[in-house]
Design a protein around this motif. Structure first.
Motif, PDB file in Angstrom:
ATOM      1  N   ASP A 423      18.493 119.664  79.664  1.00  0.00           N
ATOM      2  CA  ASP A 423      17.188 119.770  79.252  1.00  0.00           C
ATOM      3  C   ASP A 423      16.451 120.926  79.471  1.00  0.00           C
ATOM      4  O   ASP A 423      15.037 121.061  79.705  1.00  0.00           O
ATOM      5  CB  ASP A 423      16.135 118.536  80.332  1.00  0.00           C
ATOM      6  N   LYS A 424      17.079 122.204  79.820  1.00  0.00           N
ATOM      7  CA  LYS A 424      16.308 123.479  80.187  1.00  0.00           C
ATOM      8  C   LYS A 424      15.752 123.993  79.032  1.00  0.00           C
ATOM      9  O   LYS A 424      14.568 124.339  78.851  1.00  0.00           O
ATOM     10  CB  LYS A 424      17.456 124.285  80.846  1.00  0.00           C
ATOM     11  N   PRO A 425      16.519 124.081  77.781  1.00  0.00           N
ATOM     12  CA  PRO A 425      15.879 124.829  76.885  1.00  0.00           C
ATOM     13  C   PRO A 425      14.845 124.127  76.006  1.00  0.00           C
ATOM     14  O   PRO A 425      14.674 122.805  76.174  1.00  0.00           O
ATOM     15  CB  PRO A 425      17.182 125.270  75.895  1.00  0.00           C
ATOM     16  N   GLU A 426      13.986 124.941  75.025  1.00  0.00           N
ATOM     17  CA  GLU A 426      13.275 124.169  74.286  1.00  0.00           C
ATOM     18  C   GLU A 426      13.748 123.757  73.064  1.00  0.00           C
ATOM     19  O   GLU A 426      14.351 124.832  72.309  1.00  0.00           O
ATOM     20  CB  GLU A 426      11.994 125.016  74.077  1.00  0.00           C
ATOM     21  N   LEU A 427      13.523 122.570  72.512  1.00  0.00           N
ATOM     22  CA  LEU A 427      14.379 122.182  70.970  1.00  0.00           C
ATOM     23  C   LEU A 427      13.233 122.136  70.079  1.00  0.00           C
ATOM     24  O   LEU A 427      12.099 121.602  70.114  1.00  0.00           O
ATOM     25  CB  LEU A 427      15.144 121.033  71.148  1.00  0.00           C
ATOM     26  N   ARG A 428      13.478 122.752  68.980  1.00  0.00           N
ATOM     27  CA  ARG A 428      12.338 123.087  67.796  1.00  0.00           C
ATOM     28  C   ARG A 428      12.932 122.593  66.554  1.00  0.00           C
ATOM     29  O   ARG A 428      14.098 122.730  66.328  1.00  0.00           O
ATOM     30  CB  ARG A 428      11.684 124.237  67.643  1.00  0.00           C
ATOM     31  N   PRO A 429      12.134 121.813  65.695  1.00  0.00           N
ATOM     32  CA  PRO A 429      12.654 121.605  64.357  1.00  0.00           C
ATOM     33  C   PRO A 429      12.810 122.785  63.457  1.00  0.00           C
ATOM     34  O   PRO A 429      12.161 123.725  63.445  1.00  0.00           O
ATOM     35  CB  PRO A 429      11.631 120.557  64.049  1.00  0.00           C
ATOM     36  N   PHE A 430      14.255 122.760  63.038  1.00  0.00           N
ATOM     37  CA  PHE A 430      14.644 124.107  62.164  1.00  0.00           C
ATOM     38  C   PHE A 430      13.613 124.078  60.667  1.00  0.00           C
ATOM     39  O   PHE A 430      13.537 123.109  60.002  1.00  0.00           O
ATOM     40  CB  PHE A 430      16.024 123.729  61.656  1.00  0.00           C
ATOM     41  N   GLU A 431      12.986 125.152  60.463  1.00  0.00           N
ATOM     42  CA  GLU A 431      12.281 125.533  59.420  1.00  0.00           C
ATOM     43  C   GLU A 431      12.204 127.055  59.065  1.00  0.00           C
ATOM     44  O   GLU A 431      11.719 127.503  59.814  1.00  0.00           O
ATOM     45  CB  GLU A 431      10.818 125.132  59.782  1.00  0.00           C
ATOM     46  N   PRO A 432      13.302 127.364  58.314  1.00  0.00           N
ATOM     47  CA  PRO A 432      13.706 128.523  57.605  1.00  0.00           C
ATOM     48  C   PRO A 432      12.520 129.621  57.782  1.00  0.00           C
ATOM     49  O   PRO A 432      12.746 130.665  58.767  1.00  0.00           O
ATOM     50  CB  PRO A 432      14.086 128.698  56.217  1.00  0.00           C
ATOM     51  N   ALA A 433      11.451 129.286  57.256  1.00  0.00           N
ATOM     52  CA  ALA A 433      10.403 130.345  57.319  1.00  0.00           C
ATOM     53  C   ALA A 433       9.674 130.683  58.611  1.00  0.00           C
ATOM     54  O   ALA A 433       9.356 131.732  59.079  1.00  0.00           O
ATOM     55  CB  ALA A 433       9.232 129.934  56.396  1.00  0.00           C
ATOM     56  N   VAL A 434       9.596 129.663  59.587  1.00  0.00           N
ATOM     57  CA  VAL A 434       9.048 129.902  60.678  1.00  0.00           C
ATOM     58  C   VAL A 434      10.306 130.472  61.784  1.00  0.00           C
ATOM     59  O   VAL A 434      10.295 131.410  62.322  1.00  0.00           O
ATOM     60  CB  VAL A 434       8.789 128.547  61.514  1.00  0.00           C
ATOM     61  N   THR A 435      11.392 129.887  61.572  1.00  0.00           N
ATOM     62  CA  THR A 435      12.762 130.404  62.345  1.00  0.00           C
ATOM     63  C   THR A 435      12.778 131.711  61.914  1.00  0.00           C
ATOM     64  O   THR A 435      13.242 132.525  62.971  1.00  0.00           O
ATOM     65  CB  THR A 435      13.781 129.331  62.113  1.00  0.00           C
TER      66      THR A 435
END
Ligand SMILES: C[C@H](O)[C@H](O)[C@H]1CNc2nc(N)[nH]c(=O)c2N1
Ligand SMILES: N[C@@H](Cc1ccc(O)cc1)C(=O)O
Ligand SMILES: [Fe+2]
Length: 520
Positions: A423-435
């Motif tokens: 639970d340490k890192p932050e998980l974000r939804p994959f979105e190519p333009a943002v990533t």
């Protein structure tokens, strides 16, 4: 790395041109040498005495930074030029074509002074363009192509640098000015020129590298890197007789990954992993040879391997994927840090990358990324490699609602794998333009990971994003000739359409045959 062997300046553009990805900035030869001697000294001390290494490191870092600043004025081309001159009197007099980019403080007035200087050093002007500077329209930028002896050219640059009417002077290689027609490899054999290294995490140069103070390790790392420098397209990959220590390091990573895999790795990875075990390539007691792994890949997806001496620039690394070639390191991480290492090693390549490269759909996708990178601008390469970083290297995906790893940097580093799924890192939804614009570092565990809805969803999204990139031409790999073709003529497209029509005909024949009663 031996700079002369690792670098090739005859292949259309110098290394710096290809590696403007922020991290990938190439060090000049001068900076590198200075750094080397400072580091050698630091190493001597940390190897041979019991002085607190923390203090040494801080002091050395300061010296490096200062030296870096002093040498910042010399570009790689100038270093090459002065090296070429020092080869002898013949070389001194050789005529050199070169392009200079100048920022003129006093517009056209400065220009006439520059032209006079060129005349004074007996150079001739072959081409001249000017335009208002984009940031300060009162200033003028000029592109001047000249031809003159190397000695005079160097003198000219020095004298121009001293002139108060010039904001700055840059020398670039003659064949390096056309953005419309960039050089990129057209055939797998051209990859002999695409092995520019980023030296930042080499054990010789990076004080945080686990092998920095281990003489024996550095010698071994160098011995194995030599193989990659000597390698040419078509050669079999040399066998390496791994030591007991190296095999033991592999074994401990292998066994831990084997244990964690069922719970944490994506299905595609697990499928090929089993196949590799069945074929006797993946076992816990010995490191697979690149040659046998290359043959395995070839049978499954047509991918093959070539040895790399270390971390390659993103541009070179991605370019090889266009030819279904993966440039793989062959040395092994330091025995003290099996759970994570700051530079790719063969455990990372073999355990992390190979399983998915033997998966047909992933292989296809990898080649597409490679094709998209050919001739792309520096900023596009940067985005492409950032997305690559958060997917192929460190990607997570959902499988029936459970988060799994497919990234090679996670599957070869169990320390980071466990961190990523904690639970340490932050998980974000994959979105190519943002990533694509998310900054990252590769020295420690990532603080952020991107999670795809599924492995297939990641490939689809990435693929769509890649195909919307702004490169003004389209390329295609011709499997018959092994060449990359630029699709820029009606004839080429017509012959392709014809070829595809024939294939479609065969496919519909197959469907019709399967539908016939006699087939059932
Ligand atoms: C494209 C992207 O930058 C990626 O992380 C590359 C960089 N260079 C590399 N170089 C080697 N030898 N092995 C790799 O896995 C990579 N990965
Ligand atoms: N961290 C990875 C290796 C690696 C390092 C740097 C990279 O850019 C990629 C991979 C491992 O320990 O297996
Ligand atoms: Fe990698």
């Amino acid at each position: 790395m031996d700079f002369n062997q690792g670098l090739n300046f005859q292949n259309g553009y110098p290394a710096r041109r290809r590696s403007l990805v922020d991290d990938a900035r190439f060090e000049t030869l001068v900076v590198k040498q200075t750094k080397q001697s400072v580091l050698d000294e630091a190493r001597l001390r940390s190897n041979d005495s019991s002085v607190d290494p923390e203090i040494e490191i801080d002091e050395t870092q300061k010296v490096i930074e200062n030296n870096g600043e002093n040498d910042a004025g010399l570009t790689e081309e100038e270093v090459v030029l002065s090296n070429a001159i020092s080869e002898g009197p013949e070389a001194e007099k050789a005529l050199q074509r070169a392009a200079l980019i100048l920022r003129l403080r006093e517009g056209m007035n400065s220009l006439s002074r520059v032209l006079k200087s060129i005349e004074k050093y007996q150079g001739s002007v072959c081409h001249l363009e000017t335009r208002p500077n984009q940031n300060d329209t009162s200033q003028l930028d000029a592109l001047i192509k000249v031809e003159m002896t190397r000695v005079s050219l160097l003198q000219l640059i020095r004298s121009l640098r001293q002139s108060s009417s010039l904001e700055h002077v840059t020398l670039i290689g003659e064949d390096n000015i056309s953005a419309k027609n960039p050089w990129f490899p057209r055939h797998a054999s051209d990859l002999d020129n695409c092995n520019h290294l980023m030296t930042k995490y080499e054990p010789d140069l990076d004080m945080n590298h686990p092998g920095f103070a281990d003489k024996e390790y550095r010698a071994r790392r160098k011995e194995i890197a030599e193989i990659a420098f000597a390698y040419n397209y078509g050669d079999p990959i040399p066998f390496i007789d791994y030591t007991e220590t190296e095999n033991k390091t592999w074994g401990s990573v292998f066994n831990t990954v084997l244990e964690l895999m069922p719970k944490h790795a994506c299905a595609e990875y697990c499928r090929v992993f089993k196949l590799l075990q069945e074929e006797g390539i993946f076992t816990s007691n010995k490191i697979p040879q690149l040659e046998e792994m290359s043959n395995f890949l070839r049978r499954h997806t047509g991918f093959s391997l070539r040895p790399a001496a270390g971390l390659l620039t993103a541009r070179d690394f991605l370019a090889s994927l266009a030819f279904r070639i993966f440039q793989s390191t062959q040395y092994v991480r330091h025995k003290n840090t099996p759970y994570h290492t700051p530079e790719p090693d063969c455990i990372h390549e073999l355990l992390g990358h190979m399983p998915l490269l033997a998966d047909p759909s992933f292989a296809q996708f990898s080649q597409e990324i490679g094709l998209a990178s050919l001739g792309a601008s520096d900023s596009e390469i940067e985005k492409l490699s950032t997305v690559y970083w958060f997917t192929v290297e460190f990607g997570l995906c959902k499988e029936s609602g459970v988060v799994k790893a497919y990234g090679a940097g996670l599957l070869s580093a169990y320390g980071e794998l466990l961190h990523a799924l904690s639970d340490k890192p932050e998980l974000r939804p994959f979105e190519p333009a943002v990533t694509a614009v998310q900054p990252y570092q590769d020295q420690e565990y990532q603080p952020i990971y991107y999670v795809a809805e599924s492995f297939d969803d990641m490939k689809d999204k990435f693929r769509r994003w890649v195909s919307a990139m702004s490169r003004p031409f389209e390329v295609r790999f011709n499997p018959h000739t092994g060449r990359v073709e630029v699709l820029d003529s009606v004839e080429k497209l017509e012959s392709l359409v014809h070829q595809l029509n024939t294939e479609v005909l065969h496919l519909s024949n197959a469907i019709n045959k399967m539908k016939m009663p006699s087939y059932q």
